[in-house]
Design a protein around this motif. Structure first.
Motif, PDB file in Angstrom:
ATOM      1  N   GLU A  96       1.982  10.389 -13.381  1.00 51.33           N
ATOM      2  CA  GLU A  96       0.791   9.628 -13.775  1.00 51.33           C
ATOM      3  C   GLU A  96       1.106   8.141 -13.882  1.00 51.33           C
ATOM      4  N   ARG A  97       2.295   7.839 -14.453  1.00 57.31           N
ATOM      5  CA  ARG A  97       2.674   6.425 -14.566  1.00 57.31           C
ATOM      6  C   ARG A  97       2.867   5.805 -13.184  1.00 57.31           C
ATOM      7  N   ALA A  98       3.472   6.560 -12.260  1.00 54.96           N
ATOM      8  CA  ALA A  98       3.681   6.053 -10.905  1.00 54.96           C
ATOM      9  C   ALA A  98       2.348   5.836 -10.193  1.00 54.96           C
ATOM     10  N   SER A  99       1.416   6.769 -10.410  1.00 56.38           N
ATOM     11  CA  SER A  99       0.098   6.643  -9.799  1.00 56.38           C
ATOM     12  C   SER A  99      -0.643   5.424 -10.333  1.00 56.38           C
ATOM     13  N   LYS A 100      -0.525   5.201 -11.640  1.00 54.94           N
ATOM     14  CA  LYS A 100      -1.184   4.040 -12.248  1.00 54.94           C
ATOM     15  C   LYS A 100      -0.588   2.742 -11.707  1.00 54.94           C
ATOM     16  N   ARG A 101       0.763   2.722 -11.569  1.00 54.09           N
ATOM     17  CA  ARG A 101       1.406   1.525 -11.026  1.00 54.09           C
ATOM     18  C   ARG A 101       0.922   1.252  -9.606  1.00 54.09           C
ATOM     19  N   LYS A 102       0.797   2.319  -8.798  1.00 54.90           N
ATOM     20  CA  LYS A 102       0.319   2.159  -7.434  1.00 54.90           C
ATOM     21  C   LYS A 102      -1.102   1.592  -7.405  1.00 54.90           C
ATOM     22  N   ARG A 103      -1.965   2.054  -8.328  1.00 57.67           N
ATOM     23  CA  ARG A 103      -3.335   1.541  -8.378  1.00 57.67           C
ATOM     24  C   ARG A 103      -3.349   0.059  -8.749  1.00 57.67           C
ATOM     25  N   VAL A 104      -2.522  -0.307  -9.735  1.00 59.19           N
ATOM     26  CA  VAL A 104      -2.446  -1.718 -10.145  1.00 59.19           C
ATOM     27  C   VAL A 104      -1.954  -2.570  -8.982  1.00 59.19           C
ATOM     28  N   LEU A 105      -0.909  -2.093  -8.299  1.00 58.04           N
ATOM     29  CA  LEU A 105      -0.384  -2.829  -7.156  1.00 58.04           C
ATOM     30  C   LEU A 105      -1.426  -2.912  -6.032  1.00 58.04           C
ATOM     31  N   GLY A 106      -2.220  -1.831  -5.871  1.00 53.31           N
ATOM     32  CA  GLY A 106      -3.281  -1.843  -4.863  1.00 53.31           C
ATOM     33  C   GLY A 106      -4.325  -2.912  -5.165  1.00 53.31           C
ATOM     34  N   VAL A 107      -4.692  -3.037  -6.442  1.00 51.75           N
ATOM     35  CA  VAL A 107      -5.636  -4.086  -6.844  1.00 51.75           C
ATOM     36  C   VAL A 107      -5.050  -5.468  -6.563  1.00 51.75           C
ATOM     37  N   LEU A 108      -3.751  -5.636  -6.893  1.00 57.51           N
ATOM     38  CA  LEU A 108      -3.105  -6.917  -6.632  1.00 57.51           C
ATOM     39  C   LEU A 108      -3.083  -7.226  -5.134  1.00 57.51           C
ATOM     40  N   ALA A 134       5.545  -6.878   1.889  1.00 62.14           N
ATOM     41  CA  ALA A 134       6.306  -6.110   0.906  1.00 62.14           C
ATOM     42  C   ALA A 134       5.471  -4.965   0.341  1.00 62.14           C
ATOM     43  N   PHE A 135       4.184  -5.249   0.087  1.00 69.27           N
ATOM     44  CA  PHE A 135       3.276  -4.189  -0.366  1.00 69.27           C
ATOM     45  C   PHE A 135       3.185  -3.088   0.692  1.00 69.27           C
ATOM     46  N   GLU A 136       3.118  -3.490   1.959  1.00 64.71           N
ATOM     47  CA  GLU A 136       3.009  -2.520   3.052  1.00 64.71           C
ATOM     48  C   GLU A 136       4.251  -1.631   3.092  1.00 64.71           C
ATOM     49  N   ARG A 137       5.436  -2.235   2.967  1.00 72.34           N
ATOM     50  CA  ARG A 137       6.681  -1.454   2.991  1.00 72.34           C
ATOM     51  C   ARG A 137       6.761  -0.508   1.800  1.00 72.34           C
ATOM     52  N   ALA A 138       6.161  -0.913   0.689  1.00 71.63           N
ATOM     53  CA  ALA A 138       6.173  -0.072  -0.514  1.00 71.63           C
ATOM     54  C   ALA A 138       5.066   0.978  -0.489  1.00 71.63           C
ATOM     55  N   ASN A 139       4.327   1.029   0.654  1.00 72.29           N
ATOM     56  CA  ASN A 139       3.255   2.017   0.824  1.00 72.29           C
ATOM     57  C   ASN A 139       2.131   1.829  -0.195  1.00 72.29           C
ATOM     58  N   VAL A 140       1.852   0.557  -0.549  1.00 71.15           N
ATOM     59  CA  VAL A 140       0.732   0.248  -1.441  1.00 71.15           C
ATOM     60  C   VAL A 140      -0.531   0.149  -0.591  1.00 71.15           C
ATOM     61  N   LYS A 141      -1.520   0.987  -0.872  1.00 72.46           N
ATOM     62  CA  LYS A 141      -2.710   1.068  -0.035  1.00 72.46           C
ATOM     63  C   LYS A 141      -3.674  -0.074  -0.308  1.00 72.46           C
ATOM     64  N   LYS A 142      -4.342  -0.499   0.779  1.00 77.17           N
ATOM     65  CA  LYS A 142      -5.424  -1.478   0.639  1.00 77.17           C
ATOM     66  C   LYS A 142      -6.704  -0.738   0.222  1.00 77.17           C
ATOM     67  N   GLY A 143      -7.674  -1.506  -0.277  1.00 78.97           N
ATOM     68  CA  GLY A 143      -8.975  -0.932  -0.621  1.00 78.97           C
ATOM     69  C   GLY A 143      -9.048  -0.326  -2.012  1.00 78.97           C
ATOM     70  N   GLU A 144      -8.076  -0.633  -2.879  1.00 76.10           N
ATOM     71  CA  GLU A 144      -8.083  -0.046  -4.221  1.00 76.10           C
ATOM     72  C   GLU A 144      -9.266  -0.541  -5.049  1.00 76.10           C
ATOM     73  N   ILE A 145      -9.651  -1.800  -4.851  1.00 80.59           N
ATOM     74  CA  ILE A 145     -10.809  -2.331  -5.585  1.00 80.59           C
ATOM     75  C   ILE A 145     -12.062  -1.546  -5.229  1.00 80.59           C
ATOM     76  N   ILE A 146     -12.230  -1.227  -3.939  1.00 81.36           N
ATOM     77  CA  ILE A 146     -13.395  -0.448  -3.509  1.00 81.36           C
ATOM     78  C   ILE A 146     -13.355   0.947  -4.125  1.00 81.36           C
ATOM     79  N   ARG A 147     -12.172   1.564  -4.142  1.00 80.00           N
ATOM     80  CA  ARG A 147     -12.056   2.903  -4.725  1.00 80.00           C
ATOM     81  C   ARG A 147     -12.363   2.876  -6.219  1.00 80.00           C
TER      82      ARG A 147
END
Length: 492
Positions: free
Chosen positions: A6-18, A93-106
């Protein structure tokens, strides 16, 4: 307690927003640097002018000012390059870390789904629009708004040059006078659907005596159509989401029951326009043969047509029963034209309505039908559409907007090119397949077009004529009902 997943998922969402914020910030930063450079150049120019007035012919001071200006601009350019480079590196760097785009829309979709004070229609509309924005953002190649503006400027100039060089097409025959009369009659109905105040804005109530006479919605209908107020059977002036404003009246002079649907005027109508996904739809290919035809149509307008069809079928049936021998006509402008076109095809399945010479008159219709449905034999018999000049609305769908964005990107590079070079670039721009686009439907008449040597209505294939947005100074004015009403009145 949150577990590690859950913590990893939350971090991914925050990074997606960034990451989304970074992608939004980059074009803003580039535009800001561009504005800053122009302001600095303007400021130094003013400074040198003041200096020359105070100390004429001072070459040393002038040279010093030029050097300071050059150093200042160089510093800004270095800052711009460093900023853009660092943003690109961060995004990589976000791309290499597999941080998805479109998190704000989600997150926006999730937020809308949780709202308890929104009904299902509003939720589905907002979610659809959010997904559309996400898809559009994913597609856009040009992130710098300045480049888009440049592209629009050069494309507009190119379109003017291109039109000046090519001969207009000849119109061999004039349309039947009955067509011109009917277009005038039902355009008047369509204008009246916007209400008395809108008629003033459209320039259709210009005389002082008219302004005194027309105060209410019913006054506007009587003034525009000649129908007495007691012959207006129903008025829904404001409407609501997926139920645009409309009215029903009895036209004794022309022996018709008329349902008129208003075009876009309120926020709820804009939401309908933006729910532009393609939805499956089945209608007649040829009614006489009872052949069905399936295709795709504008989802938001289809929902409107289905809702109004359910709401009004009983009242329309009663009106037809009361007025034997009267025909049934549907009409509308813009959004109203699209909804009326779809409702006509829905009601064509009702024998009682079809037997009363059901017909639709659609003015400045948006892109509603896939090519197959747009030009099916029965659609062409049922619907008469009128498109005016370079009207953007009759050419605007999601795919044609994508085409426009690509064209702006390519034409933004053509500032110093001659016409032939620009023409080669324009000709080779990759565009979406017309089969993936939507179009106005029925027998489509093109009026007030620079393409033909006559201002009279010309029967055209919309798939061939309206697959691309034409940038011109008149593309918005051509959509206005007052402008269209004046064109039609001059043809009689």
């Amino acid at each position: 307690m949150e577990n590690s997943e859950e913590r990893a998922s939350k971090r991914k969402r925050v990074l997606g927003v960034l990451r989304d914020a970074l992608r939004i910030g980059q074009p803003v930063a580039v535009a800001s640097f561009d504005v800053t450079k122009k302001a600095v150049t303007k400021g130094f120019g003013v400074g040198r002018g003041i200096l020359n007035v105070a100390i004429p012919n001072n070459e040393a001071a002038d040279t010093f000012m030029l050097r300071v200006e050059h150093l200042t601009l160089s510093g800004i350019q270095v800052g711009e390059k460093v900023t853009v480079k660092s943003m690109n590196m961060t995004d990589a760097a976000f791309e290499r870390a597999n941080v998805k785009k479109g998190e704000i829309i989600r997150l926006l979709v999730s937020f809308v789904e949780k709202q308890k004070d929104l009904d299902n229609d509003a939720k589905s509309s907002l979610i659809c629009i959010a997904c559309l924005i996400g898809e559009l953002d994913e597609f856009l190649d040009i992130k710098d708004p300045i480049e888009l503006v440049k592209g629009a400027k050069y494309l507009l100039k190119f379109e003017q040059e291109r039109r000046n060089l090519y001969d207009t097409r000849k119109v061999d025959e004039s349309p039947p006078r009955e067509l011109l009369l009917n277009l005038n009659i039902f355009m008047q109905y369509s204008c009246a659907a916007y209400g008395a105040q809108a008629l003033v804005v459209f320039g259709l109530l210009s005389k002082p005596t008219d302004l005194v006479k027309v105060k209410t919605f019913l006054d506007g209908i009587e003034f525009m159509t000649g129908c007495k107020q007691e012959d207006v059977l129903k008025v829904v002036a404001k409407g609501k989401l997926y139920r645009p404003g409309h009215y029903i009246c009895v036209d004794h002079e022309n022996a018709k029951i008329v349902l008129c649907i208003r075009g876009t005027m309120r926020l709820q109508d804009v939401l309908v326009d933006l729910v532009c996904e393609q939805e499956a739809f089945t209608c007649f290919y040829d009614c006489e043969m009872n052949e069905p035809l399936s295709g795709h149509v504008h989802k938001g307008m289809l929902i409107c047509a289905e809702r109004l069809g359910e709401d009004l079928s009983v009242e329309i049936s009663q009106a037809l029963a009361k007025h034997k021998g009267y025909d049934l006509c549907l009409t509308g402008h813009s959004l109203g034209a699209g909804v009326a076109s779809l409702l006509g095809l829905i009601w064509a399945k009702v024998p009682e309505f079809l037997e009363r010479n059901l017909h639709v008159y659609a003015f400045a219709s948006p892109c509603v039908f896939c090519p197959e449905l747009s030009q099916a034999p029965f659609t062409k018999r049922l619907i008469t559409s009128a498109v005016f000049g370079d009207d953007i609305v009759s050419r605007l769908c999601f795919s044609s907007f994508k085409d426009l964005q690509v064209s702006l990107g390519e034409m933004s590079k053509t500032k110093t090119m001659g016409f032939e070079e620009k023409f080669e670039i324009w000709k080779n721009i990759t565009k979406e397949n017309p089969n993936q686009k939507l179009f106005p439907g029925g027998s489509v008449y093109y009026l007030n077009s620079l393409e033909y040597d006559s201002q009279l209505p010309v029967l055209v294939n919309p798939v061939e004529h309206f697959h691309t947005i034409l940038l011109s100074k008149s593309m918005l004015r051509s959509h206005m009902p007052g402008h269209q009403m004046r064109i039609l009145s001059q043809l009689l």
